[in-house]
Design a protein around this motif. Sequence first.
Motif, PDB file in Angstrom:
ATOM      1  N   ILE A 178      -4.228   5.565   0.281  1.00  0.00           N
ATOM      2  CA  ILE A 178      -4.370   6.604  -0.750  1.00  0.00           C
ATOM      3  C   ILE A 178      -5.003   7.864  -0.175  1.00  0.00           C
ATOM      4  O   ILE A 178      -4.468   8.971  -0.309  1.00  0.00           O
ATOM      5  CB  ILE A 178      -5.207   6.069  -1.927  1.00  0.00           C
ATOM      6  CG1 ILE A 178      -4.468   4.937  -2.647  1.00  0.00           C
ATOM      7  CG2 ILE A 178      -5.524   7.194  -2.918  1.00  0.00           C
ATOM      8  CD1 ILE A 178      -5.329   4.163  -3.630  1.00  0.00           C
ATOM      9  N   SER A 197       3.814   1.512  -1.366  1.00  0.00           N
ATOM     10  CA  SER A 197       4.350   1.627  -2.732  1.00  0.00           C
ATOM     11  C   SER A 197       3.300   2.172  -3.688  1.00  0.00           C
ATOM     12  O   SER A 197       3.607   2.972  -4.579  1.00  0.00           O
ATOM     13  CB  SER A 197       4.843   0.262  -3.220  1.00  0.00           C
ATOM     14  OG  SER A 197       5.910  -0.219  -2.414  1.00  0.00           O
ATOM     15  N   LEU A 198       2.050   1.746  -3.494  1.00  0.00           N
ATOM     16  CA  LEU A 198       0.966   2.268  -4.316  1.00  0.00           C
ATOM     17  C   LEU A 198       0.780   3.763  -4.073  1.00  0.00           C
ATOM     18  O   LEU A 198       0.600   4.541  -5.024  1.00  0.00           O
ATOM     19  CB  LEU A 198      -0.328   1.517  -4.004  1.00  0.00           C
ATOM     20  CG  LEU A 198      -1.593   1.996  -4.726  1.00  0.00           C
ATOM     21  CD1 LEU A 198      -1.444   1.893  -6.236  1.00  0.00           C
ATOM     22  CD2 LEU A 198      -2.816   1.196  -4.251  1.00  0.00           C
ATOM     23  N   PHE A 226      -2.381   1.142 -12.012  1.00  0.00           N
ATOM     24  CA  PHE A 226      -1.584   1.172 -10.774  1.00  0.00           C
ATOM     25  C   PHE A 226      -2.204   0.245  -9.721  1.00  0.00           C
ATOM     26  O   PHE A 226      -1.500  -0.545  -9.071  1.00  0.00           O
ATOM     27  CB  PHE A 226      -1.504   2.591 -10.209  1.00  0.00           C
ATOM     28  CG  PHE A 226      -0.511   3.479 -10.899  1.00  0.00           C
ATOM     29  CD1 PHE A 226       0.543   2.944 -11.620  1.00  0.00           C
ATOM     30  CD2 PHE A 226      -0.617   4.853 -10.812  1.00  0.00           C
ATOM     31  CE1 PHE A 226       1.469   3.764 -12.252  1.00  0.00           C
ATOM     32  CE2 PHE A 226       0.302   5.688 -11.435  1.00  0.00           C
ATOM     33  CZ  PHE A 226       1.340   5.152 -12.155  1.00  0.00           C
ATOM     34  N   ILE A 227      -3.521   0.368  -9.545  1.00  0.00           N
ATOM     35  CA  ILE A 227      -4.194  -0.433  -8.527  1.00  0.00           C
ATOM     36  C   ILE A 227      -4.142  -1.916  -8.882  1.00  0.00           C
ATOM     37  O   ILE A 227      -3.867  -2.768  -8.025  1.00  0.00           O
ATOM     38  CB  ILE A 227      -5.647   0.044  -8.355  1.00  0.00           C
ATOM     39  CG1 ILE A 227      -5.664   1.453  -7.754  1.00  0.00           C
ATOM     40  CG2 ILE A 227      -6.438  -0.917  -7.472  1.00  0.00           C
ATOM     41  CD1 ILE A 227      -7.039   2.085  -7.717  1.00  0.00           C
ATOM     42  N   ARG A 284      -1.921  -3.510 -10.638  1.00  0.00           N
ATOM     43  CA  ARG A 284      -0.566  -4.022 -10.434  1.00  0.00           C
ATOM     44  C   ARG A 284      -0.270  -4.238  -8.944  1.00  0.00           C
ATOM     45  O   ARG A 284       0.329  -5.241  -8.557  1.00  0.00           O
ATOM     46  CB  ARG A 284       0.458  -3.055 -11.034  1.00  0.00           C
ATOM     47  CG  ARG A 284       0.506  -3.071 -12.555  1.00  0.00           C
ATOM     48  CD  ARG A 284       1.334  -1.906 -13.092  1.00  0.00           C
ATOM     49  NE  ARG A 284       1.430  -1.950 -14.544  1.00  0.00           N
ATOM     50  CZ  ARG A 284       2.454  -2.468 -15.225  1.00  0.00           C
ATOM     51  NH1 ARG A 284       3.464  -3.000 -14.570  1.00  0.00           N
ATOM     52  NH2 ARG A 284       2.472  -2.462 -16.531  1.00  0.00           N
ATOM     53  N   ALA A 285      -0.695  -3.269  -8.122  1.00  0.00           N
ATOM     54  CA  ALA A 285      -0.443  -3.389  -6.679  1.00  0.00           C
ATOM     55  C   ALA A 285      -1.179  -4.589  -6.095  1.00  0.00           C
ATOM     56  O   ALA A 285      -0.629  -5.336  -5.273  1.00  0.00           O
ATOM     57  CB  ALA A 285      -0.877  -2.102  -5.972  1.00  0.00           C
ATOM     58  N   LEU A 312       4.601  -3.429  -9.850  1.00  0.00           N
ATOM     59  CA  LEU A 312       4.268  -2.007  -9.767  1.00  0.00           C
ATOM     60  C   LEU A 312       5.216  -1.154 -10.591  1.00  0.00           C
ATOM     61  O   LEU A 312       4.858  -0.064 -11.050  1.00  0.00           O
ATOM     62  CB  LEU A 312       4.295  -1.550  -8.305  1.00  0.00           C
ATOM     63  CG  LEU A 312       2.941  -1.339  -7.624  1.00  0.00           C
ATOM     64  CD1 LEU A 312       3.103  -1.034  -6.153  1.00  0.00           C
ATOM     65  CD2 LEU A 312       2.127  -0.260  -8.308  1.00  0.00           C
ATOM     66  N   SER A 320      -8.968  -5.201  -7.317  1.00  0.00           N
ATOM     67  CA  SER A 320      -8.532  -4.011  -8.050  1.00  0.00           C
ATOM     68  C   SER A 320      -9.707  -3.328  -8.727  1.00  0.00           C
ATOM     69  O   SER A 320      -9.801  -2.086  -8.752  1.00  0.00           O
ATOM     70  CB  SER A 320      -7.455  -4.375  -9.076  1.00  0.00           C
ATOM     71  OG  SER A 320      -7.947  -5.257 -10.059  1.00  0.00           O
ATOM     72  N   PHE A 329      -5.549  -0.424   1.171  1.00  0.00           N
ATOM     73  CA  PHE A 329      -5.086   0.374   0.028  1.00  0.00           C
ATOM     74  C   PHE A 329      -5.845   1.701  -0.059  1.00  0.00           C
ATOM     75  O   PHE A 329      -5.253   2.754  -0.323  1.00  0.00           O
ATOM     76  CB  PHE A 329      -5.260  -0.416  -1.268  1.00  0.00           C
ATOM     77  CG  PHE A 329      -4.174  -1.431  -1.520  1.00  0.00           C
ATOM     78  CD1 PHE A 329      -3.241  -1.755  -0.543  1.00  0.00           C
ATOM     79  CD2 PHE A 329      -4.086  -2.077  -2.738  1.00  0.00           C
ATOM     80  CE1 PHE A 329      -2.246  -2.701  -0.766  1.00  0.00           C
ATOM     81  CE2 PHE A 329      -3.085  -3.012  -2.987  1.00  0.00           C
ATOM     82  CZ  PHE A 329      -2.167  -3.334  -2.002  1.00  0.00           C
ATOM     83  N   LYS A 381       3.104   5.871  -6.008  1.00  0.00           N
ATOM     84  CA  LYS A 381       2.695   6.074  -7.396  1.00  0.00           C
ATOM     85  C   LYS A 381       1.730   7.260  -7.502  1.00  0.00           C
ATOM     86  O   LYS A 381       1.789   8.039  -8.463  1.00  0.00           O
ATOM     87  CB  LYS A 381       2.029   4.812  -7.952  1.00  0.00           C
ATOM     88  CG  LYS A 381       2.973   3.625  -8.082  1.00  0.00           C
ATOM     89  CD  LYS A 381       4.095   3.911  -9.063  1.00  0.00           C
ATOM     90  CE  LYS A 381       5.027   2.734  -9.217  1.00  0.00           C
ATOM     91  NZ  LYS A 381       6.174   3.036 -10.123  1.00  0.00           N
ATOM     92  N   GLY A 399       0.820  -1.212   0.000  1.00  0.00           N
ATOM     93  CA  GLY A 399       0.000   0.000   0.000  1.00  0.00           C
ATOM     94  C   GLY A 399       0.851   1.258   0.000  1.00  0.00           C
ATOM     95  O   GLY A 399       0.504   2.255  -0.648  1.00  0.00           O
TER      96      GLY A 399
END
Length: 412
Positions: free
Chosen positions: A374, A47-48, A78-79, A81-82, A99, A225, A370, A51, A45
């Motif tokens: 964000i 790392s996301l 992005f989501i 991939r995470a 990611l 996702s 996640f 992004k 999360g």
Amino acid sequence: MGQNIITFPFLFVPGQKWKNRRKQLNPTFNLANLVSFFPIFNTIGNSLADKFDVLAKGNKDVDSDHDNQINYKTIEDFINRAVLVAACRTTMGTTTNFLDTDDEGIVEAYKVLFKISSVKSYKPWLQLKPIFKMSKLYKIDVKYNELIDMFVKKIVNEKNEIWKENRENNKSREDDDFEGTTVPPVTRRNFIEHIFHLAENGELTMQDIEDESSSMILAASETVSNSLSLLLLCLASHPDCQHKLQQEIDETLNGAEITIGDIQNMKYLDMVMNEGLRLMPTIPMLLRNVSDDFYLQKDVVVPKDTFIIIDTFHIHRDRKLWGPHAEDFYPEHFLPENAASRNPFIFLPFCRGLRFCIGWRYSLFLAKVFLVKILRNYHIETNVRLKDLKFISGISLKVKDKKNVHFTVSKR
């Protein structure tokens, strides 16, 4: 290579086989296992969120013609991939770097294969192999299945060797620790460890392991996702709800890491998540085969072996069931006093009954972590109104004309 490995076993297999497999896999989704995943959810999360930091600094999406706006597909990617990284890490115990890069095309392969499975859901004749072989999709399906097959085989073989070695070491220690007793040690296993154990007992073959591993990764990554992308769209179009949720996040979190206690204490987060799943259910329709004759009404019999579709999307938007805000994003639908008097079978994001989704808690925990990561750091706006959106319905719900949907991301 075995059969098509993207088979969605929990959606399509016959009743008894499904019951047996469900019973075998249930232990991997117990609460203790899921709680142990929170450090992984937090790390990915973070790392996301990094992004989103790039997006907040004004890195315009290459597909967008609008200055300072980000195309929906970029956020969705992005989501996706995470979540795929999290699914590989928690189910297979494998660290990936999706990611940042996808040199082998694994992310793309999963996307394409899911689309093909969606097409098969509303064109059932393509589920007949001779007909499918004549379609344009067949060569694409074979190509990407071979890619995923190699990806999964490599992981399974590597993890199997490690598991065997650890098994022998643990067995030696258990023999020393429990010599002279009949009390077995308590064992906690993740998904891949558990199915290796089932294979050791003769309950699964290696081909079963590869099929189930790939399907589990895809099912987990796609549903989470997609639901999270759609929920961000809901919140971006309703800044008042987004602000209220951000206030709850600020008041609840004390440190950098999110715990299961934090998630359970955020009541408005739960309302928001449920409302997103109601208005835009990840699985917009449920497919069922009738096992025995039953009465739908007093004089209406649904005969055995009838194939039926439960229209979740429109059940969730029926004004007779949900009232005047049925087609609005209205988290107050899930206030305790409103939920208490409601028939539980009109809210079906994870189905109901025997085929209730095995990974429902996993999906909710991961999506919530996640989302909190964000929104704790960023504010998101969009140029669209939900009532103007059109959707594509397959196995999962997708936004039509994504190129026309844009976000603005700003640092809080």
